[in-house]
Design an enzyme around this catalytic site. Structure first.
Site, PDB file in Angstrom:
ATOM      1  N   SER A  52       0.800  -1.238   0.000  1.00  0.00           N
ATOM      2  CA  SER A  52       0.000   0.000   0.000  1.00  0.00           C
ATOM      3  C   SER A  52       0.830   1.283   0.000  1.00  0.00           C
ATOM      4  CB  SER A  52      -0.957   0.015   1.210  1.00  0.00           C
ATOM      5  OG  SER A  52      -1.823  -1.093   1.163  1.00  0.00           O
ATOM      6  N   ALA A  76       0.759   1.762  -8.452  1.00  0.00           N
ATOM      7  CA  ALA A  76       0.442   3.088  -8.990  1.00  0.00           C
ATOM      8  C   ALA A  76       1.618   3.642  -9.784  1.00  0.00           C
ATOM      9  CB  ALA A  76       0.085   4.039  -7.848  1.00  0.00           C
ATOM     10  N   GLU A 103      -1.900  -9.423  -9.288  1.00  0.00           N
ATOM     11  CA  GLU A 103      -2.589  -8.957  -8.093  1.00  0.00           C
ATOM     12  C   GLU A 103      -3.909  -8.273  -8.441  1.00  0.00           C
ATOM     13  OE1 GLU A 103      -1.244  -6.982  -3.904  1.00  0.00           O
ATOM     14  OE2 GLU A 103      -0.555  -5.961  -5.711  1.00  0.00           O
ATOM     15  N   GLY A 109      18.224 -12.930  -1.543  1.00  0.00           N
ATOM     16  CA  GLY A 109      19.261 -11.981  -1.919  1.00  0.00           C
ATOM     17  C   GLY A 109      19.522 -11.994  -3.413  1.00  0.00           C
ATOM     18  N   LYS A 136      20.249   0.830  -5.887  1.00  0.00           N
ATOM     19  CA  LYS A 136      21.280   0.151  -6.672  1.00  0.00           C
ATOM     20  C   LYS A 136      21.149   0.608  -8.114  1.00  0.00           C
ATOM     21  CE  LYS A 136      22.958  -4.294  -8.408  1.00  0.00           C
ATOM     22  NZ  LYS A 136      22.738  -5.760  -8.502  1.00  0.00           N
TER      23      LYS A 136
END
Length: 430
Positions: free
Chosen positions: A201, A206, A229, A373, A406
C-alpha cells in the site's frame, strides 16, 4: 538441400589446405554440424590441433587420430588425403561452411519437429507444451549466435551510434515519465532488470501504472503488463483515473457528472489506441512470460515489460524442499534472462520485509528485499519507495520518498514524489 557429404568433405579439405581458414571454421562450426561420421572424427582432430597451435597437414591430423585410436573411424589415412586432394582449393571455404551449417540447421529443425510433435501427447498442459516448443526452436537460433565475440569496431559503431542519437535529442532507453527518477537513472535500458520495491500500500502498482501509461501513450512504446494482483478491469480503471484526473473511487462506483464522463471518454480513446497490453493470469512463471513476450514482440514489437509482482510468480522448477528462497531466486534469474533475451527493460515489483518499519523514518535497505538476496544480485536497478511515519490519512496529496538504492551502470540517489491519492497518481518534484 545441397549434398551433405560432398560439402562436409570439401570443408574438411579446405581446412587441411589452409590453416588460416581452419581457424575461422573451428570458431563457427562444431563436430555436431557434420552428419558424416568420418568427417566428424577428422574435424574433431583438426579442432584440437588448431586450439594447440599445431600446424595442420595430413601428417599431423593422421598422427593425432592414431594417438587417439580413431584413424579407422576417420576412414584411414588414404581417406583423409582424398578429402584434401578432392578439394580444388580453399578459396571457397566460406561457401562450404555455410552449406554445412545450413544442412545442420535443417537436421536440427527436423529433430525439433519430432520433439514438438511428442509434446502433443498430453503429458503437459497446453501452456507448458507451447512454452517448451518455443524453447526448442529458440535454442536452435541461439546455438548459432552464442559465444561469438564482437570486435571493437562493431562495439564502437554501436556505442557512437547511440551517443549520436542521444546528442540529437533522443531518449536513453524508455523514460520513466517522472523527471525526478529519470534525472538519476536516465531511463530504463534494454536488457536491464529493474526492481521497484516497497511495503504493501505504498504505491508500487500506482508507480508502475504511471510508467506504463507514459511509455505507451506519450512515448508510443509497446508495453506488456503482467498483473497477478489486480484484474485487467482494475488496471484499466487506474489508467483512466490517472490520465483523466477523475477520482478512482468515482470511476469504480460510476459516480460521474457530465464533465467527468467526457474526460474519461477522451482519455479512454487514447488508452485504447496505445501499445499497452495487459495479461492478468493469477500465476505465471518466467518461461510462460517469455513465451508470451516472444509472440508479442514478433507480432507487434515490445519495448517494456512490467511484472506486478515478483513474489506472486511461480518458479519454472519448484524445488523439492519447498524453500521459497530458492523459488524466488529462480524467478529473479528468469526475469533477468527474459530482459536479456528479448533486449527490453523488465520492471518487476517486489515486496519488502517488515524490517524497514522498525527503523527511523521507515527508510528501507537493499537487505530488506523479501525472500531472496538473488533479487538484489540480479537487478540492474533497485528503486525503493517509503512513507514517513507521521503521514496523515486525511491528506489528498502526500510525499512518498524514493531512492535508487542500486544502479549497476550509474549513480544512486533520492527523489521526492508527490502521490495524489484520489487518482493514485505519482509526480516527481525533485
Amino acid at each position: 538441400m545441397q549434398s551433405t557429404r560432398a560439402s562436409e568433405r570439401a570443408l574438411i579439405g579446405a581446412c587441411i589446405i589452409d590453416g588460416e581458414a581452419a581457424k575461422e571454421v573451428v570458431d563457427r562450426v562444431s563436430e555436431d554440424d557434420f552428419d558424416d561420421r568420418e568427417c566428424r572424427v577428422v574435424f574433431s582432430a583438426i579442432k584440437e590441433l588448431v586450439k594447440k597451435g599445431t600446424a595442420l597437414d595430413i601428417i599431423t591430423i593422421t598422427d593425432k587420430l592414431q594417438s587417439k585410436n580413431n584413424i579407422e573411424d576417420a576412414g584411414g589415412a588414404a581417406n583423409i588425403s582424398a578429402m584434401a586432394s578432392d578439394t580444388p582449393n580453399s578459396l571457397h571455404y566460406e561457401s562450404y561452411m555455410e552449406l554445412v551449417i545450413g544442412n545442420s540447421t535443417y537436421r536440427s529443425l527436423r529433430s525439433a519437429a519430432t520433439k514438438v510433435a511428442e509434446l502433443s501427447s498430453g503429458s503437459k498442459t497446453p501452456e507448458e507444451a507451447m512454452a517448451e516448443a518455443e524453447k526448442i526452436i529458440m535454442n536452435i537460433s541461439k546455438s548459432r549466435t552464442a559465444g561469438r565475440f564482437a570486435d571493437m569496431q562493431q562495439v564502437m559503431d554501436e556505442t557512437l551510434s547511440r551517443l549520436q542519437y542521444m546528442q540529437a535529442g533522443g531518449a536513453s532507453g524508455v523514460s520513466s515519465g517522472i523527471p525526478a527518477i529519470d534525472s538519476i537513472v536516465g531511463g530504463w535500458q534494454r536488457g536491464n532488470l529493474i526492481v521497484v520495491a516497497a511495503r504493501p500500500s505504498i504505491g508500487k502498482t500506482a508507480l508502475a501504472t504511471a510508467m506504463a501509461a507514459d511509455a505507451a501513450i506519450q512515448q508510443k512504446k509497446s508495453v506488456a503488463i503482467f498483473s497477478m494482483e489486480m484484474s485487467r478491469e482494475e488496471i484499466g480503471s487506474r489508467l483512466v483515473s490517472s490520465l483523466s484526473g477523475v477520482s478512482l473511487h468515482d470511476i469504480r462506483h460510476g459516480q460521474l457528472d457530465m464533465s467527468a464522463l467526457t474526460s474519461v471518454l477522451d482519455v479512454a480513446k487514447g488508452i485504447r489506441e496505445s501499445g499497452l497490453r495487459v495479461e492478468d493470469s493469477s500465476i505465471a512463471s518466467p518461461s510462460e512470460m517469455r513465451s508470451k513476450c516472444r509472440r508479442l514482440k514478433s507480432e507487434h514489437g515490445l519495448d517494456l515489460v512490467i511484472v506486478d509482482y515478483l513474489q506472486l510468480m511461480a518458479p519454472d522448477k519448484s524445488n523439492k524442499d519447498g524453500n521459497r528462497v530458492y523459488d524466488v531466486a529462480d524467478i529473479s534469474r528468469g526475469l533477468k534472462a527474459l530482459a536479456r533475451e528479448l533486449d527490453v527493460p523488465v520492471i518487476a515489483l517486489s515486496q519488502l520485509s517488515r524490517s524497514s518499519e522498525y527503523r527511523e523514518n521507515n527508510e528501507p535497505k537493499l537487505s530488506d528485499l523479501r525472500d531472496s538476496g538473488a533479487i538484489e544480485q540480479d537487478a540492474d536497478v533497485v528503486l525503493m519507495l517509503w512513507r514517513s511515519t507521521d503521514v496523515s490519512l486525511d491528506l489528498t496529496v502526500e510525499t512518498v520518498h524514493c531512492k535508487v538504492a542500486k544502479h549497476r551502470n550509474g549513480p544512486t540517489g533520492k527523489a521526492e514524489l508527490m502521490f495524489h491519492r484520489p487518482t493514485a497518481t505519482f509526480k516527481g518534484v525533485m
